[in-house]
Design an enzyme around this catalytic site. Sequence first.
Site, mmCIF file in Angstrom:
data_model
loop_
_atom_site.group_PDB
_atom_site.id
_atom_site.type_symbol
_atom_site.label_atom_id
_atom_site.label_comp_id
_atom_site.label_asym_id
_atom_site.label_seq_id
_atom_site.Cartn_x
_atom_site.Cartn_y
_atom_site.Cartn_z
ATOM 1 N N GLU A 432 0.833 -1.191 0.000
ATOM 2 C CA GLU A 432 0.000 0.000 0.000
ATOM 3 C C GLU A 432 0.876 1.252 0.000
ATOM 4 O O GLU A 432 1.669 1.479 0.900
ATOM 5 C CB GLU A 432 -0.892 -0.002 1.245
ATOM 6 C CG GLU A 432 -1.652 1.293 1.452
ATOM 7 C CD GLU A 432 -2.381 1.331 2.791
ATOM 8 O OE1 GLU A 432 -2.347 0.335 3.538
ATOM 9 O OE2 GLU A 432 -2.979 2.376 3.075
ATOM 10 N N ASP A 507 -1.146 -0.906 5.634
ATOM 11 C CA ASP A 507 -0.986 -0.234 6.916
ATOM 12 C C ASP A 507 -1.923 -0.825 7.960
ATOM 13 O O ASP A 507 -2.973 -1.376 7.633
ATOM 14 C CB ASP A 507 -1.315 1.260 6.776
ATOM 15 C CG ASP A 507 -0.218 2.001 6.029
ATOM 16 O OD1 ASP A 507 0.887 1.439 5.927
ATOM 17 O OD2 ASP A 507 -0.482 3.120 5.551
ATOM 18 N N ASP A 509 -4.049 0.489 9.800
ATOM 19 C CA ASP A 509 -5.088 1.453 10.169
ATOM 20 C C ASP A 509 -6.348 1.165 9.360
ATOM 21 O O ASP A 509 -6.420 0.186 8.630
ATOM 22 C CB ASP A 509 -4.597 2.896 9.960
ATOM 23 C CG ASP A 509 -4.220 3.152 8.505
ATOM 24 O OD1 ASP A 509 -4.497 2.280 7.645
ATOM 25 O OD2 ASP A 509 -3.645 4.219 8.220
ATOM 26 N N ASP A 511 -7.760 2.677 6.795
ATOM 27 C CA ASP A 511 -7.581 2.678 5.346
ATOM 28 C C ASP A 511 -6.891 1.398 4.882
ATOM 29 O O ASP A 511 -7.278 0.791 3.889
ATOM 30 C CB ASP A 511 -6.725 3.875 4.917
ATOM 31 C CG ASP A 511 -7.572 5.121 4.732
ATOM 32 O OD1 ASP A 511 -8.817 5.009 4.857
ATOM 33 O OD2 ASP A 511 -6.995 6.191 4.475
#
Length: 671
Positions: A432, A507, A509, A511
Amino acid sequence: MAKNKNLKGEHAYEAGDIQVLKGMEHVRKRPAMYIGDISSRGLHHLVYEVIDNAIDEALAGYADKITLTMNKNGSVTVTDNGRGIPTEVHPTEKISALEVVMTQLNAGGKFNRDSYKVSGGLHGVGVSVVNALSEYLEAEVVRDGKVYYQKYKRGVPEAKVKVIGSAKKTGTKVTFFPDSEIFKVTVFKYETLEERLRELAYLNKDLTITIKDEREEEGKHAEFHYKGGIVDFVKYLDEDEKTIMTKPIYISGDKENVQVEVAFQYNESYNDNTYTFVNNINTHEGGTHLEGFKAALTRTLNNYASKNNLIKNDKITLTGDDFREGMTCVISVKVPEPQFEGQTKTKLGNSEVKGIVQTVTGETLSNYLEENPPIAKRIIEKCVSAAEARYAARQARDLTRRKNALDLGGLPGKLADCSIKDPSQCELYLVEGDSAGGSAKQGRDRRFQAILPLRGKILNVEKARINKILENEEIRSIVTAIGAGIGNSDEFDEKKIRYDKIILMCDADVDGSHIRTLLLTFFYRHMREIVETQRLYIAQPPLYKIKKGKSEFYAYDEAEREEILKSMKVDKSVVIIENDEDTDNNENPDDEVAAQAKAKGINISRFKGLGEMNPEQLWSTTMNPETRTIIQVTNENAAAADKIFRVLMGEEVEPRRKFIQDNAKYANLDV
Ligand code: 28G
């Protein structure tokens, strides 16, 4: 076992006993041979094995209630209200039949030839395997007005079968405690068991199955009973979907001892959601039952369409795929002696089954179409529009092929390929973001690790038809890098896959988890072969870095971080530590810990994104095969995975909101 005494009055072993002990020893020495593996998956197989026996008793027509209890101490209890395992002394073994079933490998299966026991695969290995792999197991049988009891430790009886009471009804109760000497984890997951029990209740109508988690106060529980059987299953799978018919088509029949049941309906999506089962086992790889169904569907619908002149466009020919677009289907067959083939032994091989399913389906379906002309017309219209989209996609594909070679030569510019060319040694990281991609390119072992950075969000394939999907830049670069084409049939060539592992690195998180889900959905829908051949993995970057002097430690979750801090004598249970500017904020409950840590020269930092790590860190924590953890993505429970994808990625907003709320605790998907 203590059936003989020697002259001194001691217990004497006989040849038979030694045989039995050898069997049990072998199971303990090579557990994976019997239950697949010793991970959480194998652990849950123990339960399925016991449940299978109860289901068998139900299929024989003697039981209609099965319960499963997850006990406070970590053991599991299964009961059924069947006849109870026979307890009389076995004519040749000279011990109680119950003991034979519980201690002799494969004793359960070979007697009842007329039931639908499974020979291949992991199921049907017999309850004695569960016994051998349990710290202890207790069997209680109610029969002939008596309650019989026997307890075993690691498969060895503690004493003979004895009568411990009287009772009116009949049934079997088995409690077992998995052996931590064998299994890496011994904690059962409620959701996993619940999902399987629900599936079994759908597959066996009339059966009532309950599950209860008593490990914590107010633990979860559920009861499953589906009068409609697989028709209810199809409705459940489609509950968040707009369907084009009022209820599923149901087909059933039997021939030559093979029972066939099929239920299906069409919805407005573009996916084929077909699930096939043989003797209640999910046949992920399909087989002759699926072939028979497909053949009948294609032939019957084609005949009906041409007879009624429903295909106006004479340039198109409808294919099997067109007839299955937007279809949700459950095929369940019961076969006396199934042969399982394929990589994961989940492909039905019995050749006679194809013709049987084809005949049963063809007859019922053509009658149904004749009797329901409006629905028949709607179905054909949907299939025609699928074919038209397919022609459009082919044109688009031909164009891109000429422009930008989707399947040969030209690799995507962003791909940093590896130098080794032998696919069996190579890995592709889908990363990503460009910055993490940059670190990964520098940190990797370029001999066998290739990096493809992905920018921004990839297309949500759940909302798009194949022609749109093929226009998407990120998806095209993934397809080109992998090199085997796209699709779940002839458009995809497994032999051309350029990597042994495809590792998603996103990641930690929200997103990142969204992008991961988008990618998983893409592979699941359009390159299922990658999932099925177990090539898909999820990288596990650490969440925390803890630095003390020159040494660095990485923690992959909160528990691990606490452990590391504990070993450094920072003692307070830590909840969350954010090492950013606001650590001075007095309201932060972790300040004390952070301050304590700081005073000892310990620095705790939280990695928010992959981009925060430098190439060396990324290599040592996440990419070095010697030290990294990667999670293999499997589609063990394809139906559950499918539902998750549809809920998370589909059109309907309300179910998505509900799903996220229900599952907020488990932020990362356990697919
Ligand atoms: C609760 C946990 C799992 C079971 C039965 C019932 C019979 C049985 C089971 O027989 C084969 C045949 C006789 C030894 C069969 C009872 C015929 C007549 C049974 C279960 C081998 C096994 N009466 N219920 N096995 N026998 N439930 N539930 O395991 O010679 S296993």
